[in-house]
Design an enzyme around this catalytic site. Structure first.
Site, PDB file in Angstrom:
ATOM      1  CB  CYS A  42      -0.940   0.002   1.200  1.00 21.22           C
ATOM      2  SG  CYS A  42      -2.003   1.467   1.264  1.00 21.22           S
ATOM      3  CD  GLU A 181      -7.433   1.976  -8.962  1.00 17.61           C
ATOM      4  OE1 GLU A 181      -8.262   2.199  -8.057  1.00 17.61           O
ATOM      5  OE2 GLU A 181      -6.344   1.396  -8.745  1.00 17.61           O
ATOM      6  CB  ALA A 374     -13.085   4.170  -3.852  1.00 17.96           C
ATOM      7  CG  HIS A 468     -29.468  22.612  -4.221  1.00 18.11           C
ATOM      8  ND1 HIS A 468     -29.553  21.745  -5.293  1.00 18.11           N
ATOM      9  CD2 HIS A 468     -29.681  23.860  -4.717  1.00 18.11           C
ATOM     10  CE1 HIS A 468     -29.822  22.452  -6.382  1.00 18.11           C
ATOM     11  NE2 HIS A 468     -29.898  23.729  -6.058  1.00 18.11           N
TER      12      HIS A 468
END
Length: 485
Positions: A42, A181, A374, A468
Site C-alpha cells: 500500500c 486505474e 473505491a 444543494h
C-alpha cells in the site's frame, strides 16, 4: 518452553506493522522481519503512490476545463522525472514514519527475509534463528504474470513507478481495478493507452450499470478499450537481439519486490525496443510497453509453511479461521496473504483483531461484510453492499438510479456523466447497496457506507435534507424506483 519473543511478525506492511505495534503496547516482546521496504504494498507500490499519480494525471483535464471557465491557462507536457523525484521522496518519508512507529513501540526490526523452520522458529536470511510463542504472517500479495510466452517482456503495477520515462504507447492487459486505474492515470499523463480485457466488461464483480458507465467514460476520455480481447502472441521487434535479454525468472530470482522492479527494466522491460503484439481479434500493434494487470497472488512462496503444518489454498493463500488462526495453532495470518478481502484497511482491522484475540484475551472476529471501497478511475467508482445483480438473486428489490451531467461539466458543455444508485429491499426497505460513479466517489461512499452499515432504510435516506447544489444530494432525493428486480 521459553521463547525469544512473544510475537514474531513476518511482513512489514500495514497489517503486520499495526499488529506488531499494538501487541508491543500490551507489553508483549515483539519483533518484525521485512526484507523489502517498510510499509508494504500500500505505502510503497500501491495505494499511496497510485493515488498521487491519480492526482497528477487529473490536472491536464482540469486545466482544459479551467480554460472553458475563462482562465488563461495551458497544460504543457508532463514532467515525469520531476514528479517521480517528489514521489520517491514522499515514499522515503513514509517508510521512515513506519520505522519510527515500530522503534518507538519497542518492536525489534530485522531487515531480513523470514522463513518458517517449524511452528515456533523463524530462520532469517541473515543466518539467525529466532523463536516466538506466536507467529503472524503478513506478507501480502504480488502481481502475477499470465504465464504466456515472452510475458517477461511486460511490466506489472510494481514496475510502473520505476520507469525512467513514460512510454509514448502502452498496452494494459486486464480489466480489474488496477488495470483500469492505471489506464486512466497514464491516459491523463499523455500516454497513448490501449487496454485489452478478455471478459465482456471491465471491473467484474462491481455493479453492471456502474462499471458500464466507467468503461464508457474511459473510452470518451481517450482510452482505447477492447473487451473480449487478449494477447495471443508478443515479442520484441526484429531489430532487437532478444538473445541478450535475460528472462524475468533469471534476472530477478530471489530479489525483493522493489529490487526486482528496478532490474526488470535492465533485462527486457525498460530497455530493448518496442514490443510487437498480436491480439485475439486478429490485429497487430507495436507498443513501447506492455503492462500486465492480470491478477495478484498471495506472497507465500518460499515461506517454509510446509515445515509447520499450516495449510494453503488452491491459489497459494494461507487458510485461516475467523480469528485469523491457521491449522497450526501458533501461527496466524492477516491481510492479502489470506486472500479474504484484499484491502489495506481490512488488513489493519485483521491485525487489530488478532491482538485482541491473542494478547488481550478477547476473541474478536473481523466483520468482512458491507465494506466500502473505491476504484480510482476517472471518474471514480465508489461502492458498498450488494450489486443489483447480487441483490436480485437474493430477494425482490427496488432500484433507485439516476444518471446526469454534473453542474460543473454541464456548464461548459462537457459530456461527463455521473451515476447515483441505491439497491433497496422490497420487503424491509433496507438499503442493500449504494453505487456511485462520479468525481470524488471515494469520498462520498465512505459516508454513505456508514448509513448502509447501520442498516438504514430508504425512508431514512429520504428523511435527510439535501445539500444543494451537490451531486450527492441525489442519494436522498430519488423518490420513485426506476425499476424492480
Amino acid at each position: 518452553m521459553s521463547f525469544d519473543y512473544d510475537l514474531f511478525v513476518i511482513g512489514g506492511g500495514s497489517g503486520g506493522v499495526r499488529a506488531a505495534r499494538v501487541a508491543a503496547a500490551e507489553g508483549a516482546k515483539v519483533a518484525l522481519a521485512e526484507d523489502d521496504r517498510m510499509g508494504g504494498t500500500c505505502v510503497i507500490r500501491g495505494c499511496v503512490p497510485k493515488k498521487l499519480m491519480v492526482f497528477a494525471s487529473s490536472y491536464r483535464e482540469a486545466m482544459a476545463e479551467a480554460q472553458d471557465y475563462g482562465w488563461t491557462v495551458h497544460a504543457g507536457g508532463f514532467d515525469w522525472p520531476s514528479f517521480q523525484a517528489k514521489l520517491n521522496g514522499e515514499l522515503d518519508r513514509l517508510e521512515g514514519v513506519y520505522r519510527n512507529l515500530l522503534n518507538n513501540s519497542g518492536v525489534q526490526i530485522y531487515d531480513a527475509r523470514g522463513k518458517m523452520k517449524d511452528a515456533h522458529t523463524v530462520a532469517l536470511s541473515t543466518g539467525e534463528e529466532v523463536t516466538a510463542k506466536h507467529i503472524l504472517i503478513a506478507t501480502g500479495g504480488k502481481p502475477a504474470l499470465p504465464g504466456m510466452d515472452n510475458d517477461h517482456l511486460g511490466i506489472t503495477s510494481n514496475d510502473i513507478f520505476h520507469l525512467p520515462e513514460l512510454p509514448k504507447r502502452i498496452l494494459i492487459v486486464g480489466g480489474g481495478f488496477i488495470a483500469c486505474e492505471f489506464a486512466c492515470i497514464l491516459n491523463g499523463m499523455g500516454v497513448e493507452v490501449t487496454q485489452y480485457y478478455r471478459g465482456a466488461q471491465v471491473l467484474r464483480g462491481f455493479d453492471d450499470e456502474a462499471r458500464g458507465l466507467v468503461a464508457e467514460m474511459m473510452i470518451k476520455k481517450g482510452v482505447d478499450l477492447h473487451v473480449g480481447t487478449n494477447i495471443v502472441e508478443m515479442r520484441r521487434e526484429a531489430d532487437v537481439d532478444d538473445t541478450s535479454l535475460m528472462t524475468a525468472s533469471d534476472a530477478t530470482k530471489g530479489l525483493t519486490e522493489d529490487k526486482e522492479a528496478e532490474l526488470r527494466h535492465t533485462y527486457g522491460q525498460g530497455k530493448g525496443g518496442p514490443i510487437w503484439v498480436k491480439a485475439s481479434n486478429g490485429t497487430t500493434q507495436v507498443f513501447d510497453q506492455v503492462m500486465f494487470a492480470t491478477g495478484r497472488t498471495p506472497n507465500t512462496e518460499d515461506l517454509g509453511l510446509d515445515n509447520t503444518g499450516a495449510k494453503l489454498g488452491r491459489r497459494g493463500e494461507i487458510i485461516v479461521d475467523e480469528y485469523s488462526q491457521t491449522s497450526q495453532p501458533s501461527i496466524y495470518a492477516v491481510g492479502d496473504v489470506t486472500n479474504r478481502v484484499n484491502l489495506t484497511p481490512v488488513a489493519i482491522r485483521e491485525g487489530m483483531a488478532f491482538v485482541e484475540t491473542v494478547f488481550k484475551g478477547n476473541p474478536t472476529k473481523v466483520d468482512h461484510e458491507l465494506i466500502p471501497s473505491a476504484v480510482f478511475t476517472q471518474p471514480e467508482l465508489g461502492t458498498v453492499g450488494l450489486t443489483e445483480e447480487e441483490a436480485r438473486d437474493q430477494e425482490p428489490v427496488d432500484i433507485y438510479c439516476t444518471s446526469f451531467r454534473p453542474m460543473q461539466q454541464a456548464f461548459i458543455d462537457r459530456e461527463d456523466r455521473v451515476l447515483m444508485k441505491l439497491v433497496v429491499s422490497k420487503e424491509t426497505d433496507v438499503v442493500l447497496g449504494c453505487h456511485i460513479v462520479a468525481p470524488a466517489a471515494g469520498e462520498m461512499i465512505q459516508l454513505a457506507g456508514i448509513a448502509v452499515k447501520m442498516g438504514a432504510t430508504k425512508a431514512q435516506f429520504d428523511q435527510v435534507c439535501a445539500v444543494h447544489p451537490t451531486m450527492s444530494e441525489e442519494l436522498v432525493t430519488m423518490k420513485t424506483p426506476m425499476r424492480s428486480a
